[in-house]
Scaffold this motif. Structure first.
Motif, PDB file in Angstrom:
ATOM      1  N   ASP A 108      11.987  -6.058   4.102  1.00 54.48           N
ATOM      2  CA  ASP A 108      12.005  -4.607   4.014  1.00 54.48           C
ATOM      3  C   ASP A 108      11.901  -4.192   2.551  1.00 54.48           C
ATOM      4  OD1 ASP A 108      14.470  -5.315   3.014  1.00 54.48           O
ATOM      5  OD2 ASP A 108      15.612  -4.529   4.710  1.00 54.48           O
ATOM      6  N   GLN A 109      12.292  -2.956   2.265  1.00 51.83           N
ATOM      7  CA  GLN A 109      12.176  -2.452   0.900  1.00 51.83           C
ATOM      8  C   GLN A 109      13.029  -3.252  -0.076  1.00 51.83           C
ATOM      9  OE1 GLN A 109      13.833   1.464  -0.588  1.00 51.83           O
ATOM     10  NE2 GLN A 109      11.673   2.033  -0.420  1.00 51.83           N
TER      11      GLN A 109
ATOM     12  N   ARG B 179       5.870   0.587  -9.627  1.00 53.35           N
ATOM     13  CA  ARG B 179       6.563   0.293  -8.377  1.00 53.35           C
ATOM     14  C   ARG B 179       6.848   1.577  -7.618  1.00 53.35           C
ATOM     15  NH1 ARG B 179      12.652  -1.978  -8.014  1.00 53.35           N
ATOM     16  NH2 ARG B 179      13.047   0.262  -8.104  1.00 53.35           N
ATOM     17  N   GLY B 180       6.408   1.617  -6.355  1.00 50.59           N
ATOM     18  CA  GLY B 180       6.707   2.729  -5.472  1.00 50.59           C
ATOM     19  C   GLY B 180       7.603   2.260  -4.342  1.00 50.59           C
ATOM     20  N   LYS B 181       7.890   3.155  -3.407  1.00 48.97           N
ATOM     21  CA  LYS B 181       8.811   2.778  -2.336  1.00 48.97           C
ATOM     22  C   LYS B 181       8.180   1.816  -1.334  1.00 48.97           C
ATOM     23  CE  LYS B 181       7.756   6.883   0.473  1.00 48.97           C
ATOM     24  NZ  LYS B 181       8.350   8.068   1.150  1.00 48.97           N
ATOM     25  N   ASN B 182       6.839   1.740  -1.298  1.00 47.77           N
ATOM     26  CA  ASN B 182       6.170   0.870  -0.322  1.00 47.77           C
ATOM     27  C   ASN B 182       5.267  -0.179  -0.956  1.00 47.77           C
ATOM     28  OD1 ASN B 182       7.249   2.119   2.058  1.00 47.77           O
ATOM     29  ND2 ASN B 182       5.841   3.826   1.716  1.00 47.77           N
ATOM     30  N   GLY B 183       5.358  -0.356  -2.262  1.00 47.05           N
ATOM     31  CA  GLY B 183       4.504  -1.361  -2.882  1.00 47.05           C
ATOM     32  C   GLY B 183       4.594  -1.324  -4.396  1.00 47.05           C
TER      33      GLY B 183
ATOM     34  N   THR C 267      -1.157  -8.497  -9.927  1.00 45.12           N
ATOM     35  CA  THR C 267      -0.395  -8.681  -8.695  1.00 45.12           C
ATOM     36  C   THR C 267      -0.355  -7.371  -7.928  1.00 45.12           C
ATOM     37  OG1 THR C 267       1.010 -10.384  -9.692  1.00 45.12           O
ATOM     38  CG2 THR C 267       1.843  -9.299  -7.704  1.00 45.12           C
ATOM     39  N   GLN C 268      -0.642  -7.445  -6.651  1.00 45.22           N
ATOM     40  CA  GLN C 268      -0.553  -6.284  -5.756  1.00 45.22           C
ATOM     41  C   GLN C 268       0.248  -6.695  -4.531  1.00 45.22           C
ATOM     42  OE1 GLN C 268      -4.194  -3.942  -4.558  1.00 45.22           O
ATOM     43  NE2 GLN C 268      -3.732  -4.778  -2.541  1.00 45.22           N
ATOM     44  N   VAL C 269       1.309  -5.966  -4.218  1.00 44.37           N
ATOM     45  CA  VAL C 269       2.163  -6.279  -3.070  1.00 44.37           C
ATOM     46  C   VAL C 269       2.464  -4.980  -2.324  1.00 44.37           C
ATOM     47  CG1 VAL C 269       4.354  -7.260  -2.303  1.00 44.37           C
ATOM     48  CG2 VAL C 269       3.181  -8.250  -4.273  1.00 44.37           C
ATOM     49  N   LYS C 270       2.436  -5.046  -0.983  1.00 45.79           N
ATOM     50  CA  LYS C 270       2.691  -3.872  -0.157  1.00 45.79           C
ATOM     51  C   LYS C 270       3.663  -4.216   0.966  1.00 45.79           C
ATOM     52  CE  LYS C 270      -1.961  -1.952  -0.890  1.00 45.79           C
ATOM     53  NZ  LYS C 270      -3.214  -1.492  -0.216  1.00 45.79           N
ATOM     54  N   LEU C 271       4.373  -3.183   1.417  1.00 44.43           N
ATOM     55  CA  LEU C 271       5.233  -3.287   2.593  1.00 44.43           C
ATOM     56  C   LEU C 271       4.407  -2.873   3.798  1.00 44.43           C
ATOM     57  CD1 LEU C 271       8.164  -3.933   3.404  1.00 44.43           C
ATOM     58  CD2 LEU C 271       8.701  -1.513   3.078  1.00 44.43           C
TER      59      LEU C 271
END
Length: 609
Positions: A300-301, A325-329, A343-347
Motif C-alpha cells: 500500500d502507500q 513523490r506523490g501519494k500514488n507514485g 526510477t519510476q514506481v506507482k501504486l
C-alpha cells in the motif's frame, strides 16, 4: 530494423509505419493510410496472424502487449478453443507488403502468416469491437505527380551505402515527393529530427515554420543546401541514422506474468537474469553497461513510501538529481560521473510496481529514446506481484546488498562528537578529506567550517539545525598518569548502530617525541574509533583520538594510540568561535552511565564521493 525498412519509410513506400505517440521510440508500426475502400468480397480481406494462445487470459495479455506497439491489433477466437492475435484488415497486396516489412523489422514473430476472415470467430479484442466489418487497408497508390522509385537492395552497412541508389532532387522535385508522404511518414521525420536535437515542437505531421527551420539546420550540419525541404535521399539518411539506433536498442514488448508487469525494454542492451524479491534483475548484454531492474511487490502507500527511502540508499540511484513523490507514485533521477539513473514506481492494483533504468553516462540520446518508450508502455497486468520470498533461496546474502543490489556505502567512516548545544562536531581531518559530501549518523549532512592538518582536528557544522542530547565537557585539570580512560567510537565504521567503548590507560602526557599537544594511550583502537572522544572515568572529555601513527620504517605496538589533549582542542574551538564547556569533576560514574554519556555525544562521520 533494416536499412531497407528505413528506406521504405522515408520514401513513402511503406504503407503502415507510424509512431504510437510523440514519446514512443519504437512505434514505427502498422498505421492506416489515407486511402481505403470497402471490399464486398470477404475472400479478398487478409489478416496477419502473429500469435495464438490456448487460453483467453493469455491471449488478452498478449493482445494488450502488441496493442501498445502496433496499430490494427485484433483478437479472435479460432476453432478448438484457440485464440488468435492478428493485425489488419488488409487487402491482399497490403498484407503481403506489411508482413514482409514487419518481419524484417523484427516487430512480429518470424513465423507470422497471412490468415483469412473465414478462419476467425468471435472477436475478444478490442472489447466490443467488430473489426470483421472494417474496410481493409490498401497499399499506397502511386501518383503521377510524384512517382516513387523502386527500393534499392543494399547490404545493411552504412547510411551512405543505403541511399546511394536514390535520386538526387531539386527543391521543386523535393516538394513534389514530400507531398506524397502521408501524415505518419511526416510524423516519423519529425521524431527523427527531434532525436537528432533539431526539432523541439509537437509531433503532429504538419510541416510548419518550426519543422522547416529544423530541416534547414539539419541540412546545414550535414553539408546540404539549407532549403528547409528534405529530398528523398536526405529523408532516407535522416531515417536511416535514427533506425540504426533503434536497431541497436532492440526495443521490444516484454511481459512478466510473475511480476505482473508489461512494458517495452531495450532487448538489445539487457536480458533477464533472475528474480530476487522485490526486484526482477536484468543483466547487461553484449557489453552495453545498461542495467534494468523491475520492481514488483504487494503493498500500500506505506510500502510505496518505504521503498522510496530504501531505493535512495542503492548504488544504482546516485544522490544527485530531482526526486518527486506523490501519494500514488514517485520518480527518482540520479546522475554521477559514470551513470544516469531513472526510477519510476506507482501504486497499482493493490501492488507497488515500477522500474529503474541505469544507463552509462554520455549516451543521453539513446537513453532518452529507450526511456521515453519504457515510460509510455509501462503497465500493470493486475493484482499479480512477486512473492516476498521470490528468488531469495538462491540469493547471495550480504550486509552490503539489498535483494541483489549493492547498497551505497561511504568511502570512509570515522567517529566524532558534539562540542556544543548547537550541534557543532569535532572529528579527525582524516574523516573529511576530499569528500563530496559529509554525513552524520547517516541522518543529516554537515559542512567543514575549520580544520588544522597539523593537529588533525576538523570542525563540522550541521547543514540543518540540531539539538544534541549531550555534548562534551572538557577536563580543565591535568589528568593523572596511569588513570583509566575509555574511547567512544564507531569501531566498525557504522556496521553497529551505536558507538563502542574501548578501555585503556593514560600512559604519557606527551607524544613519543615530546609533543606537548599529545597524550599517549595504551589502548587497542580500531580505525573507525579515530575522531572519537577520550573519556575519563567521570565521563569528562580528555581529548580526541587520532588515527594510528607509524612510519614505513617503524611499527608501533598494536595497543599504542595517541590523542590531541583537551587544552589543545579547547583552544582550537575557541579560535573558531566555539566556547568549550569545561569541568573539574573527577568523581567516577558507573559503567552504565558512562556508556550513556558516550552514546549521546558520539556520532558517526562518513565521507561520500
Amino acid at each position: 530494423m533494416t536499412k531497407q525498412f528505413a528506406f521504405a519509410l522515408a520514401t513513402g513506400l511503406l504503407p503502415a509505419v507510424s509512431t504510437v505517440a510523440a514519446t514512443s521510440v519504437t512505434a514505427f508500426v502498422a498505421a492506416q493510410p489515407a486511402m481505403a475502400q470497402q471490399v464486398s468480397n470477404a475472400q479478398s480481406v487478409r489478416w496477419i496472424q502473429v500469435e495464438a494462445q490456448p487460453t483467453l487470459r493469455e491471449a488478452e495479455a498478449r493482445a494488450r502487449a502488441y496493442a501498445g506497439r502496433l496499430e490494427g491489433v485484433n483478437g479472435f477466437r479460432l476453432g478448438s478453443n484457440w485464440y488468435a492475435i492478428v493485425l489488419g484488415p488488409y487487402t491482399e497486396s497490403a498484407a503481403e507488403l506489411q508482413l514482409r516489412n514487419l518481419k524484417s523489422a523484427g516487430l512480429i514473430p518470424a513465423d507470422s502468416f497471412i490468415a483469412f476472415s473465414n478462419q476467425l470467430r468471435q472477436q475478444y479484442w478490442p472489447v466490443g469491437a467488430s473489426s470483421l466489418n472494417v474496410a481493409p487497408v490498401e497499399a499506397p497508390a502511386q501518383t503521377q505527380e510524384a512517382p516513387q522509385p523502386e527500393p534499392v537492395a543494399v547490404a545493411p552497412t552504412t547510411s551512405t551505402e543505403a541511399v546511394v541508389g536514390l535520386p538526387d532532387e531539386t527543391k521543386r522535385e523535393a516538394q513534389v515527393s514530400e507531398r506524397a508522404l502521408d501524415r505518419d511518414a511526416r510524423k516519423a521525420l519529425q521524431v527523427a529530427l527531434q532525436w537528432e536535437g533539431y526539432y523541439t515542437s509537437t509531433i503532429d505531421g504538419a510541416f510548419g515554420p518550426g519543422t522547416r527551420r529544423s530541416m534547414a539546420a539539419w541540412q546545414t550540419d550535414y553539408g546540404y543546401e539549407p532549403t528547409g525541404i528534405l529530398t528523398t535521399r536526405q529523408r532516407a539518411v535522416l531515417m536511416d541514422n535514427y533506425q540504426s539506433v533503434l536497431a541497436v536498442l532492440g526495443m521490444a514488448p516484454y511481459e512478466d506474468q510473475t511480476a505482473g508487469i508489461s512494458m517495452a525494454i531495450p532487448a538489445g542492451m539487457v536480458e533477464f537474469d533472475r528474480y530476487e524479491a522485490p526486484f526482477v534483475h536484468f543483466k547487461t548484454k553484449d557489453g552495453s553497461d545498461v542495467q534494468l531492474v523491475m520492481i514488483s511487490q504487494t503493498g500500500d502507500q506505506n510500502t510505496l513510501f518505504g521503498l522510496y527511502d530504501i531505493l535512495q540508499t542503492l548504488e544504482i540511484v546516485p544522490t544527485g538529481g530531482p526526486r518527486e513523490r506523490g501519494k500514488n507514485g514517485f520518480t527518482i533521477e540520479g546522475e554521477n560521473d559514470k551513470i544516469s539513473s531513472f526510477t519510476q514506481v506507482k501504486l497499482l492494483d493493490g501492488t507497488v510496481k515500477g522500474f529503474t533504468l541505469v544507463w552509462p553516462k554520455g549516451d543521453d540520446k539513446r537513453r532518452a529514446l529507450a526511456l521515453g518508450d519504457m515510460r509510455a508502455s509501462f503497465s500493470s497486468l493486475g493484482e499479480q506481484a512477486l512473492a516476498d520470498d521470490a528468488g531469495l533461496d538462491a540469493s547471495t546474502q550480504s550486509l552490503d546488498l539489498l535483494s541483489g543490489l549493492e547498497i551505497r556505502t561511504p568511502d570512509l567512516s570515522r567517529s566524532g562528537f558534539y562540542v556544543d548545544n548547537k550541534g557543532h562536531i569535532l572529528t579527525t581531518t582524516e574523516a573529511v578529506q576530499s569528500c563530496a559530501r559529509v554525513s552524520v549518523n547517516d541522518a543529516f549532512d554537515a559542512n567543514v567550517i575549520a580544520s588544522d592538518e597539523a593537529l588533525g582536528l576538523a570542525l563540522l557544522e550541521p547543514a540543518s539545525a540540531q539539538a544534541p542530547i549531550a555534548f562534551a565537557s572538557f577536563v580543565n585539570a591535568e589528568p593523572r598518569l596511569k588513570s583509566d580512560v575509555a574511547v567512544a567510537g564507531f569501531s566498525y565504521e557504522g556496521r553497529l548502530s551505536a558507538p563502542s567503548l574501548t578501555f585503556g590507560t593514560l600512559s604519557e602526557l606527551t607524544g613519543l617525541n615530546g609533543e606537548s599537544e599529545l597524550t599517549r594511550l595504551t589502548l587497542a583502537a580500531l580505525p573507525g574509533d579515530a575522531g572519537g572522544p577520550v573519556l575519563s572515568t567521570s565521563g569528562s572529555v580528555m581529548g580526541m583520538l587520532l588515527p594510528a601513527r607509524g612510519t614505513n620504517s617503524r611499527t608501533l605496538p598494536a595497543d599504542t594510540s595517541f590523542a590531541t589533549d583537551a587544552n589543545t582542542v579547547a583552544a582550537f574551538l575557541s579560535a573558531h568561535g566555539i566556547t568549550a564547556s569545561t569541568t573539574d569533576s573527577v568523581a567516577s560514574v558507573d559503567p552504565v552511565e558512562l556508556n550513556m554519556k558516550a552514546a549521546d555525544m558520539t556520532v558517526l562521520v562518513s565521507c561520500w564521493n
